[in-house]
Design an enzyme around this catalytic site. Structure first.
Site, PDB file in Angstrom:
ATOM      1  N   CYS A   1       6.680   7.300 -18.594  1.00  0.00           N
ATOM      2  CA  CYS A   1       8.032   7.533 -19.098  1.00  0.00           C
ATOM      3  C   CYS A   1       8.708   8.639 -18.297  1.00  0.00           C
ATOM      4  CB  CYS A   1       7.934   7.935 -20.573  1.00  0.00           C
ATOM      5  SG  CYS A   1       9.508   8.108 -21.375  1.00  0.00           S
TER       6      CYS A   1
ATOM      7  N   HIS B   1      11.631   5.716 -28.765  1.00  0.00           N
ATOM      8  CA  HIS B   1      12.519   6.788 -28.294  1.00  0.00           C
ATOM      9  C   HIS B   1      13.663   7.029 -29.271  1.00  0.00           C
ATOM     10  CE1 HIS B   1      11.133   8.107 -24.400  1.00  0.00           C
ATOM     11  NE2 HIS B   1      10.968   6.846 -23.998  1.00  0.00           N
TER      12      HIS B   1
ATOM     13  N   HIS C   1       8.332   0.665 -27.052  1.00  0.00           N
ATOM     14  CA  HIS C   1       8.439   1.952 -26.364  1.00  0.00           C
ATOM     15  C   HIS C   1       9.858   2.509 -26.498  1.00  0.00           C
ATOM     16  CE1 HIS C   1       7.452   4.685 -22.849  1.00  0.00           C
ATOM     17  NE2 HIS C   1       8.771   4.701 -22.827  1.00  0.00           N
ATOM     18  N   GLU C   2      10.851   1.670 -26.232  1.00  0.00           N
ATOM     19  CA  GLU C   2      12.247   2.132 -26.265  1.00  0.00           C
ATOM     20  C   GLU C   2      12.730   2.371 -27.696  1.00  0.00           C
ATOM     21  OE1 GLU C   2      13.578   3.270 -23.653  1.00  0.00           O
ATOM     22  OE2 GLU C   2      12.096   2.428 -22.288  1.00  0.00           O
TER      23      GLU C   2
END
Length: 104
Positions: free
Chosen positions: A25, A71, A67-68
């Site tokens: 990342c 965030h 993953h996003e």
């Protein structure tokens, strides 16, 4: 292929089956770790035109979406690795930040 746009994505379902991919990342430069996540997800989101959509994703696409979305929820991929590995990474980046601040 055209870029995908996901506005306000939300995971509706996650598979019981798990998969492991090496993740990295920009938030944590030059560090990569194997992360275990659900192998497939169903996500609802708004598209570029504000229309409600759903996608069923598996494999790498499922990992990228998770993953996003993490965030957006304040979670980094290192939050999914062992405490020992996470603590080592955090110590390394704190030291780098101190060293950088001391060189100014």
């Amino acid at each position: 292929p055209a870029p995908h746009v996901f506005v306000n994505p939300e995971i509706l379902e996650s598979a019981d089956q798990r998969s492991v991919y090496e993740e990295g990342c920009l938030s944590i430069p030059d560090y990569y770790a194997e992360v275990e996540r659900p192998a497939a997800v169903r996500v609802k989101y708004l598209d570029r035109d504000g229309k409600l959509q759903e996608i069923e994703a598996e494999g790498l696409m499922a990992t990228c979406l998770q993953h996003e979305i993490d965030h957006l929820n304040g979670v980094l991929f290192i939050d999914h690795i062992s405490k020992l590995k996470r603590d080592m990474v955090v110590r390394k980046f704190k030291k780098l930040a101190r060293d950088k601040a001391g060189n100014k």
